[in-house]
Design an enzyme around this catalytic site. Sequence first.
Site, PDB file in Angstrom:
ATOM      1  N   GLN A 116     -27.526  58.376 -42.037  1.00 49.35           N
ATOM      2  CA  GLN A 116     -26.091  58.633 -42.119  1.00 49.35           C
ATOM      3  C   GLN A 116     -25.556  58.248 -43.485  1.00 49.35           C
ATOM      4  O   GLN A 116     -25.843  57.138 -43.927  1.00 49.35           O
ATOM      5  CB  GLN A 116     -25.369  57.860 -41.007  1.00 49.35           C
ATOM      6  CG  GLN A 116     -25.749  58.354 -39.627  1.00 49.35           C
ATOM      7  CD  GLN A 116     -24.939  57.720 -38.499  1.00 49.35           C
ATOM      8  OE1 GLN A 116     -25.172  58.006 -37.341  1.00 49.35           O
ATOM      9  NE2 GLN A 116     -23.999  56.869 -38.801  1.00 49.35           N
ATOM     10  N   HIS A 168     -20.586  60.509 -36.838  1.00 52.21           N
ATOM     11  CA  HIS A 168     -20.642  59.273 -36.037  1.00 52.21           C
ATOM     12  C   HIS A 168     -19.228  58.742 -35.782  1.00 52.21           C
ATOM     13  O   HIS A 168     -18.723  57.901 -36.519  1.00 52.21           O
ATOM     14  CB  HIS A 168     -21.473  58.228 -36.778  1.00 52.21           C
ATOM     15  CG  HIS A 168     -21.843  57.052 -35.936  1.00 52.21           C
ATOM     16  ND1 HIS A 168     -22.843  56.183 -36.285  1.00 52.21           N
ATOM     17  CD2 HIS A 168     -21.340  56.589 -34.765  1.00 52.21           C
ATOM     18  CE1 HIS A 168     -22.942  55.237 -35.367  1.00 52.21           C
ATOM     19  NE2 HIS A 168     -22.029  55.453 -34.432  1.00 52.21           N
ATOM     20  N   ASN A 199     -16.525  48.686 -28.555  1.00 53.47           N
ATOM     21  CA  ASN A 199     -16.266  50.134 -28.517  1.00 53.47           C
ATOM     22  C   ASN A 199     -17.014  50.833 -27.372  1.00 53.47           C
ATOM     23  O   ASN A 199     -17.244  52.036 -27.417  1.00 53.47           O
ATOM     24  CB  ASN A 199     -16.598  50.766 -29.869  1.00 53.47           C
ATOM     25  CG  ASN A 199     -17.978  50.387 -30.366  1.00 53.47           C
ATOM     26  OD1 ASN A 199     -18.794  49.889 -29.604  1.00 53.47           O
ATOM     27  ND2 ASN A 199     -18.243  50.616 -31.645  1.00 53.47           N
TER      28      ASN A 199
HETATM   29  P1  NAI Z   1     -26.048  46.684 -24.198  1.00 51.32           P
HETATM   30  O1  NAI Z   1     -26.831  45.653 -24.910  1.00 51.32           O
HETATM   31  O2  NAI Z   1     -24.917  46.274 -23.337  1.00 51.32           O
HETATM   32  O3  NAI Z   1     -27.044  47.562 -23.303  1.00 51.32           O
HETATM   33  C1  NAI Z   1     -28.222  48.112 -23.800  1.00 51.32           C
HETATM   34  C2  NAI Z   1     -29.183  48.303 -22.627  1.00 51.32           C
HETATM   35  O4  NAI Z   1     -30.292  49.073 -23.071  1.00 51.32           O
HETATM   36  C3  NAI Z   1     -29.728  46.987 -22.079  1.00 51.32           C
HETATM   37  O5  NAI Z   1     -29.498  46.937 -20.696  1.00 51.32           O
HETATM   38  C4  NAI Z   1     -31.210  47.054 -22.394  1.00 51.32           C
HETATM   39  O6  NAI Z   1     -32.014  46.388 -21.440  1.00 51.32           O
HETATM   40  C5  NAI Z   1     -31.435  48.546 -22.402  1.00 51.32           C
HETATM   41  N1  NAI Z   1     -32.660  48.962 -23.071  1.00 51.32           N
HETATM   42  C6  NAI Z   1     -33.196  48.514 -24.233  1.00 51.32           C
HETATM   43  N2  NAI Z   1     -34.338  49.156 -24.478  1.00 51.32           N
HETATM   44  C7  NAI Z   1     -34.527  50.048 -23.470  1.00 51.32           C
HETATM   45  C8  NAI Z   1     -35.527  51.000 -23.191  1.00 51.32           C
HETATM   46  N3  NAI Z   1     -36.600  51.144 -23.974  1.00 51.32           N
HETATM   47  N4  NAI Z   1     -35.381  51.752 -22.088  1.00 51.32           N
HETATM   48  C9  NAI Z   1     -34.324  51.585 -21.254  1.00 51.32           C
HETATM   49  N5  NAI Z   1     -33.342  50.682 -21.475  1.00 51.32           N
HETATM   50  C10 NAI Z   1     -33.450  49.930 -22.574  1.00 51.32           C
HETATM   51  O7  NAI Z   1     -25.566  47.690 -25.320  1.00 51.32           O
HETATM   52  P2  NAI Z   1     -24.378  48.761 -25.262  1.00 51.32           P
HETATM   53  O8  NAI Z   1     -23.115  48.120 -25.640  1.00 51.32           O
HETATM   54  O9  NAI Z   1     -24.456  49.490 -23.976  1.00 51.32           O
HETATM   55  O10 NAI Z   1     -24.793  49.727 -26.465  1.00 51.32           O
HETATM   56  C11 NAI Z   1     -26.027  50.446 -26.432  1.00 51.32           C
HETATM   57  C12 NAI Z   1     -26.282  51.106 -27.765  1.00 51.32           C
HETATM   58  O11 NAI Z   1     -25.328  52.144 -27.969  1.00 51.32           O
HETATM   59  C13 NAI Z   1     -26.098  50.186 -28.983  1.00 51.32           C
HETATM   60  O12 NAI Z   1     -27.217  49.391 -29.239  1.00 51.32           O
HETATM   61  C14 NAI Z   1     -25.853  51.198 -30.077  1.00 51.32           C
HETATM   62  O13 NAI Z   1     -27.071  51.631 -30.628  1.00 51.32           O
HETATM   63  C15 NAI Z   1     -25.179  52.358 -29.355  1.00 51.32           C
HETATM   64  N6  NAI Z   1     -23.749  52.433 -29.691  1.00 51.32           N
HETATM   65  C16 NAI Z   1     -23.287  53.577 -30.309  1.00 51.32           C
HETATM   66  C17 NAI Z   1     -21.976  53.674 -30.718  1.00 51.32           C
HETATM   67  C18 NAI Z   1     -21.459  54.917 -31.366  1.00 51.32           C
HETATM   68  O14 NAI Z   1     -20.401  54.878 -32.001  1.00 51.32           O
HETATM   69  N7  NAI Z   1     -22.123  56.050 -31.218  1.00 51.32           N
HETATM   70  C19 NAI Z   1     -21.036  52.556 -30.536  1.00 51.32           C
HETATM   71  C20 NAI Z   1     -21.582  51.452 -29.760  1.00 51.32           C
HETATM   72  C21 NAI Z   1     -22.909  51.392 -29.405  1.00 51.32           C
END
Ligand code: NAI
Length: 396
Positions: A309, A333, A141
């Site tokens: 939530q 959400h 997503n």
């Molecule tokens: P991803 O794993 O591809 O990227 C996450 C990035 O965050 C990684 O590059 C990681 O190194 C970085 N990261 C981790 N801790 C960090 C910090 N302290 N400071 C800076 N960067 C940091 O994950 P993706 O697919 O981009 O998703 C990210 C987050 O978005 C998910 O873990 C989830 O919590 C949220 N999400 C929310 C959704 C929604 O419906 N609102 C749906 C999908 C994801």
Amino acid sequence: MLIRSIVPLRPLVTRRFSTTMSSKAKVLAVLYRGGKAAEEEKKLLGTVENKLGIEEWLKEQGHEFVVTDDKEGPDSEFQKHLPEAEILVTTPFHPAYLTRDLIQKASKLKLAVTAGVGSDHIDLNAANERNITVAEVSGSNVVSVAEHVVMTILVLVRNFVPAHEQIMAGGWNVADVARDTYDLEGKVVATVGCGRIGYRVLQRLAPFNCKELLWYDYTDLPAEAAKGIQARRVEKLEDMLAQADVVTINCPLHEGTRGLFNADLISKMKKGAWLVNTARGAICDSQAVADALKSGQLRGYGGDVWDKQPAGQDHPWRNAKNKLGGGNAMTPHVSGTSIDAQTRYANGAKEIIRRYLAGEAQEQQNLICIDGDYASKAYGQRENKTKATGQKGAGP
Ligand code: NAI
């Protein structure tokens, strides 16, 4: 040429399960209730009613499948069925919080699947101690969320919500809205986290002629991908926040990001900046955000994720406003659960379960925890502890 076409694809690495699965498994799914909407729209697959579209498939194979939305407290269906479940499926939209205590009680649990992205509702350290595999449907997503982020940035910067409310209430006062309406062109936009979503947000912002696009992440981007977004990496979070007119949060919730945006960090942002959080509610201190809106330190806050939530009626973000009565672009959400996304994460969850039941290896990019350790670099920096391969980290 489209950026995506020049970005090298990650190799398909797979990992074999170290645990054995039963021929007849109990699968427990906690999903949100869709009611009339789910009855009328069968593509709302992430609901209790439509059961990710996997009920028949599981039952044909003789597995038991329990689906519920009742997830809070010791008498909930979730807690009642958990001790017998071998596979747990949850979504971040209606998260069943798999705490350390509950993991101790879930003695048969071997696989926890997140139908979506973001597995912070599971105590991952406790899951590793019990050797529970945690997998999510990576990428399912991320476009949905990136689009929602760009929309929310525009909704805030253009001061859309008060303008729309005025019209719905029968009013017409251009100046009242225009006094706090700006252009995105010429602004500095920064992302905290430049993984799949953060990267896609920057890609989508390119045509807006922002003054500069910035990113902060402890993981570097592959060189080709970095070229593709024409954004500048900033080494220190505080330095980036001090320069940004708009900040978007796109990193997972883990020990290093819980409560990260507290009063102190928000005070280091540019005064009057907009903050967009579609990552996880608990990355921001909810009261500190509401206070910053009131004081003018933040001009706006928007997103779709809440620290609990469903959010309570008295949650400060329901009514938080800036000094001029606007600046709130919160939704339930919903960003990652568009109809298109539901098809992808339901299919992805099914594939993870299929692989598990068939004793086949999982795609590495979907694994968060396996063999008692983290399989992902995204859930915090653990230099000495993790066997993370970097398959899930910065970049597309
Ligand atoms: P991803 O794993 O591809 O990227 C996450 C990035 O965050 C990684 O590059 C990681 O190194 C970085 N990261 C981790 N801790 C960090 C910090 N302290 N400071 C800076 N960067 C940091 O994950 P993706 O697919 O981009 O998703 C990210 C987050 O978005 C998910 O873990 C989830 O919590 C949220 N999400 C929310 C959704 C929604 O419906 N609102 C749906 C999908 C994801």
